[in-house]
Design a protein around this motif. Structure first.
Motif, PDB file in Angstrom:
ATOM      1  N   SER A 106     -79.474 -41.361   8.814  1.00  0.00           N
ATOM      2  CA  SER A 106     -78.475 -41.276   9.874  1.00  0.00           C
ATOM      3  C   SER A 106     -79.107 -41.843  11.148  1.00  0.00           C
ATOM      4  N   PRO A 107     -78.319 -42.112  12.173  1.00  0.00           N
ATOM      5  CA  PRO A 107     -78.909 -42.561  13.438  1.00  0.00           C
ATOM      6  C   PRO A 107     -79.801 -41.474  14.052  1.00  0.00           C
ATOM      7  N   LEU A 108     -80.782 -41.899  14.848  1.00  0.00           N
ATOM      8  CA  LEU A 108     -81.665 -40.962  15.544  1.00  0.00           C
ATOM      9  C   LEU A 108     -80.888 -40.218  16.631  1.00  0.00           C
ATOM     10  N   GLU A 109     -81.251 -38.938  16.824  1.00  0.00           N
ATOM     11  CA  GLU A 109     -80.649 -38.122  17.878  1.00  0.00           C
ATOM     12  C   GLU A 109     -81.775 -37.451  18.658  1.00  0.00           C
ATOM     13  N   LYS A 110     -81.873 -37.769  19.942  1.00  0.00           N
ATOM     14  CA  LYS A 110     -82.914 -37.178  20.782  1.00  0.00           C
ATOM     15  C   LYS A 110     -82.589 -35.707  21.052  1.00  0.00           C
ATOM     16  N   ILE A 111     -83.640 -34.862  20.993  1.00  0.00           N
ATOM     17  CA  ILE A 111     -83.444 -33.433  21.265  1.00  0.00           C
ATOM     18  C   ILE A 111     -84.372 -32.984  22.391  1.00  0.00           C
ATOM     19  N   ASP A 112     -83.990 -31.882  23.025  1.00  0.00           N
ATOM     20  CA  ASP A 112     -84.805 -31.271  24.070  1.00  0.00           C
ATOM     21  C   ASP A 112     -85.290 -29.885  23.665  1.00  0.00           C
ATOM     22  N   ASP A 113     -84.749 -29.364  22.569  1.00  0.00           N
ATOM     23  CA  ASP A 113     -85.083 -28.015  22.134  1.00  0.00           C
ATOM     24  C   ASP A 113     -85.475 -28.063  20.657  1.00  0.00           C
ATOM     25  N   ILE A 114     -86.721 -27.677  20.353  1.00  0.00           N
ATOM     26  CA  ILE A 114     -87.191 -27.751  18.956  1.00  0.00           C
ATOM     27  C   ILE A 114     -86.445 -26.793  18.039  1.00  0.00           C
ATOM     28  N   GLU A 115     -85.722 -25.839  18.609  1.00  0.00           N
ATOM     29  CA  GLU A 115     -84.918 -24.921  17.792  1.00  0.00           C
ATOM     30  C   GLU A 115     -83.807 -25.679  17.052  1.00  0.00           C
ATOM     31  N   GLN A 116     -83.523 -26.901  17.479  1.00  0.00           N
ATOM     32  CA  GLN A 116     -82.504 -27.715  16.817  1.00  0.00           C
ATOM     33  C   GLN A 116     -82.986 -28.259  15.471  1.00  0.00           C
ATOM     34  N   ILE A 117     -84.285 -28.221  15.234  1.00  0.00           N
ATOM     35  CA  ILE A 117     -84.847 -28.746  13.986  1.00  0.00           C
ATOM     36  C   ILE A 117     -84.539 -27.780  12.850  1.00  0.00           C
ATOM     37  N   VAL A 118     -83.882 -28.285  11.822  1.00  0.00           N
ATOM     38  CA  VAL A 118     -83.565 -27.482  10.648  1.00  0.00           C
ATOM     39  C   VAL A 118     -84.364 -28.043   9.467  1.00  0.00           C
TER      40      VAL A 118
END
Length: 187
Positions: A106-118
């Motif tokens: 899928s396309p890359l999505e920048k995150i600011d919170d590592i809690e988003q990592i599943v």
């Protein structure tokens, strides 16, 4: 995640990849028969992994492609077979025993919170200065890593300290992948 590939489309890509390795190693050129399937003609990133006896033998990919997916798979598997700097280029004797795994991204999505990592759903790509590292989603699952271990290992893969992900100038991106491959006992 963008449109998923059907089992038949997955089979087609695996067959293209296998033939591309054989043709590349045997010096038969890099022609790939055009495909009519719409989903195989979209421009999507992919990584292609080659394994021998269950162990990594090569893995190269792109997050974006200027080529249709079926051609990108062929190009990435040839690079995995001959250009991965961790391994010598495959030789004809290596063709007796190898399997292929394809990860369509899928396309890359920048995150600011590592809690988003599943774990199990996301792969990680991170950048800090000139350093870059990527680990596919299946790596964390196969090694039974938690979120922090996954981040630390991605930093190490980039050539950074394991806690570099905490730095303000470190950018973390997530992506998903549809992962499919050949069975070990088919070769």
């Amino acid at each position: 995640m963008e449109e998923t590939l059907t089992p038949k489309e997955q089979e087609i890509l695996l067959a293209i990849a296998r033939q591309a390795v054989i043709d590349c190693v045997c010096g038969n050129g890099d022609y790939v028969e055009p495909r009519e399937e719409q989903s195989l003609n979209v421009r999507r990133g992919c990584f292609v992994t080659i394994k021998q006896q269950g162990r990594l033998r090569g893995c190269i990919g792109n997050f974006q492609s200027e080529l249709p997916l079926f051609k990108e798979v062929a190009a990435m598997v040839r690079a995995s077979a001959t250009c991965d700097p961790r391994f010598y280029p495959m030789k004809e004797e290596d063709l007796a025993d190898f399997t292929i795994e394809i990860s369509v991204l899928s396309p890359l999505e920048k995150i600011d919170d590592i809690e988003q990592i599943v774990i199990g759903r996301h792969g990680i790509y991170l950048e800090k200065g000139f350093y870059r590292g990527v680990l596919l989603p299946q790596v964390a699952t196969e090694r039974q890593w938690d979120r922090l271990t996954f981040l630390k290992q991605t930093c190490l893969k980039a050539g950074l300290a394991s806690d570099a992900w905490k730095a303000e100038d470190c950018e973390i991106y997530l992506f998903a992948a549809q992962v499919f491959g050949e069975e070990e006992n088919l070769c």
